[in-house]
Design a protein around this motif. Structure first.
Motif, PDB file in Angstrom:
ATOM      1  N   LYS A   1       0.854  -1.192   0.000  1.00 51.56           N
ATOM      2  CA  LYS A   1       0.000   0.000   0.000  1.00 51.56           C
ATOM      3  C   LYS A   1       0.890   1.242   0.000  1.00 51.56           C
ATOM      4  O   LYS A   1       1.713   1.420   0.896  1.00 51.56           O
ATOM      5  CB  LYS A   1      -0.908   0.020   1.222  1.00 51.56           C
ATOM      6  CG  LYS A   1      -1.659   1.348   1.338  1.00 51.56           C
ATOM      7  CD  LYS A   1      -2.480   1.488   2.572  1.00 51.56           C
ATOM      8  CE  LYS A   1      -2.829   2.937   2.867  1.00 51.56           C
ATOM      9  NZ  LYS A   1      -3.182   3.770   1.722  1.00 51.56           N
TER      10      LYS A   1
ATOM     11  N   TYR B   1       1.482   4.861   0.876  1.00 54.28           N
ATOM     12  CA  TYR B   1       0.873   5.756   1.866  1.00 54.28           C
ATOM     13  C   TYR B   1       1.432   7.181   1.803  1.00 54.28           C
ATOM     14  O   TYR B   1       0.823   8.114   2.319  1.00 54.28           O
ATOM     15  CB  TYR B   1       1.046   5.194   3.283  1.00 54.28           C
ATOM     16  CG  TYR B   1       2.487   4.915   3.672  1.00 54.28           C
ATOM     17  CD1 TYR B   1       3.259   5.901   4.269  1.00 54.28           C
ATOM     18  CD2 TYR B   1       3.058   3.665   3.433  1.00 54.28           C
ATOM     19  CE1 TYR B   1       4.585   5.646   4.617  1.00 54.28           C
ATOM     20  CE2 TYR B   1       4.374   3.405   3.784  1.00 54.28           C
ATOM     21  CZ  TYR B   1       5.142   4.396   4.369  1.00 54.28           C
ATOM     22  OH  TYR B   1       6.449   4.145   4.703  1.00 54.28           O
TER      23      TYR B   1
ATOM     24  N   ASP C   1      -8.382   7.053   0.850  1.00 49.78           N
ATOM     25  CA  ASP C   1      -7.633   5.831   1.163  1.00 49.78           C
ATOM     26  C   ASP C   1      -6.346   6.125   1.931  1.00 49.78           C
ATOM     27  O   ASP C   1      -5.333   5.439   1.747  1.00 49.78           O
ATOM     28  CB  ASP C   1      -7.342   5.028  -0.115  1.00 49.78           C
ATOM     29  CG  ASP C   1      -6.932   3.580   0.192  1.00 49.78           C
ATOM     30  OD1 ASP C   1      -7.352   3.056   1.236  1.00 49.78           O
ATOM     31  OD2 ASP C   1      -6.168   3.003  -0.606  1.00 49.78           O
TER      32      ASP C   1
ATOM     33  N   GLY D   1       5.850   2.692   0.184  1.00 45.77           N
ATOM     34  CA  GLY D   1       4.811   1.684   0.361  1.00 45.77           C
ATOM     35  C   GLY D   1       5.123   0.776   1.525  1.00 45.77           C
ATOM     36  O   GLY D   1       6.239   0.781   2.068  1.00 45.77           O
TER      37      GLY D   1
END
Length: 360
Positions: free
Chosen positions: A147, A149, A235, A259
């Motif tokens: 993910k 961020y 998100d 990530g």
């Protein structure tokens, strides 16, 4: 034998010449008209670029009455909105120079008009055609970073301040952030699939442009030459954006994607006072990750290319017009880029965080 596409050019400044050059390199494309609000300037442009068959107009609305397949809009930024909307309503496909507009409200109307009329609104971000941009997008969207961020993007020219129409708020709407910042934003946002921005907290200044030591047009310089912003997205993603036309520093650093499983570092190509920002090509791409508990840095091989990126964007537009394909870089997508620039302008003026309101 394919049909000859008829193209009009609105605005006859320096960038319009690059459009003429690109169209000339394509088969079955004819520039049939040029318009500019300054009386006689379109005719001078036609003479300069030796397009004797083209008509000259002082009013672009007369150009739009012609039977044209598409138009290149090369006007100063403040005119992008009206000329784009009128061109789409007149049934012309639009190749629009960046930035998309000055305000978010304008960008929304432009994208909505394209949707309503069914004609194409394509925004000219030529760095998209550096094949290394696709490598960055593939790495980010493949999931190997986990993910994402945090993203840091932008860059700084040591001394890269333009003049003329670029430094007037009345004509350009904004300075460095709209001129070159929109490229940096597009590089990062396109890699991530253009997430939806929620808030912006920004700061901007123009200490260099307004100082006669650094700019010969300091007395009329009223846009920003430096800007920084923290942008929150859906998100739980944040983007640290920074841009400058001038500074006492060699670089503001690379673009970073952090990530949960890995990180990506992208450095721009080029050296000298005008480089150091993503308005050109990629210099290097590095992947940072762990293998069996050991921190590993892997250099990703760049694709060497000798393409003229400006030519590629115009060719892509022409192909889309000819084949009835969607806009290669659709205005509907770039609305989110413009929303961030609009938010930066508003936030830096009132010196606090602002919300970005976008329709679903």
């Amino acid at each position: 034998m394919s049909k000859t596409l008829k193209i009009g050019i609105i605005g006859s400044g320096g960038i319009a010449g690059a459009h003429v050059k690109a169209y000339r390199e394509l088969a079955d494309v004819e520039i049939v008209a040029v318009a500019d609000t300054i009386p006689g300037k379109a005719a001078q442009f036609i003479d300069l670029w030796q397009i004797p068959s083209a008509q000259a107009f002082d009013d672009y609305r007369q150009l739009l009455e012609l039977d044209l397949d598409g138009v290149s809009i090369c006007t100063p930024n403040v005119a992008h909105h009206r000329t784009t909307v009128d061109s789409l309503l007149a049934g012309k496909h639009v190749m629009l120079e960046k930035p998309m507009s000055v305000t978010l409200e304008e960008a929304l109307e432009m994208a909505q008009t394209a949707k309503k009329t069914g004609f194409m609104l394509n925004v000219g971000f030529q760095p998209r055609y550096d094949p290394n941009m696709k490598i960055i997008q593939d790495v980010v969207q493949s999931g190997q970073l986990g993910k994402v961020y945090y993203v840091e993007t932008g860059g700084g020219r040591r001394r890269g301040m333009p003049g003329g129409t670029f430094i007037s708020k009345e004509i350009a709407g904004a300075g460095a952030m709209a001129d070159i910042g929109c490229y940096s934003l597009d590089m990062a946002l396109n890699a991530m699939g253009y997430p939806k921005p929620l808030t912006v907290s920004a700061y901007s200044s123009n200490y260099f442009g307004t100082n006669p030591l650094y700019h010969k047009e300091a007395s009329r310089f009223d846009v920003e030459d430096f800007g920084v912003a923290m942008i929150r997205f859906e998100d739980d993603l944040v983007l640290n954006f920074k841009i400058s036309w001038a500074m006492h520093m060699d670089t503001l650093g690379p673009t970073l994607f952090l990530g949960t499983e890995g990180g990506l570092k992208v450095t721009p190509a080029g050296k000298g006072p005008w480089s150091g920002v993503f308005d050109g090509s990629v210099g290097s791409i590095s992947l940072y990750h762990d293998i069996r508990g050991h921190h590993t840095e892997s250099q990703i091989p760049l694709i060497e290319h000798k393409k003229n990126l400006f030519h590629e964007k115009v060719r892509d537009f022409v192909e889309a017009v000819r084949e009835g394909k969607p806009a290669p870089i659709p205005g509907e997508q770039i609305v989110r880029n413009q929303a961030i620039i609009d938010g930066i302008i508003r936030s830096s003026q009132i010196k606090r965080e602002v919300t970005i309101e976008l329709p679903n």
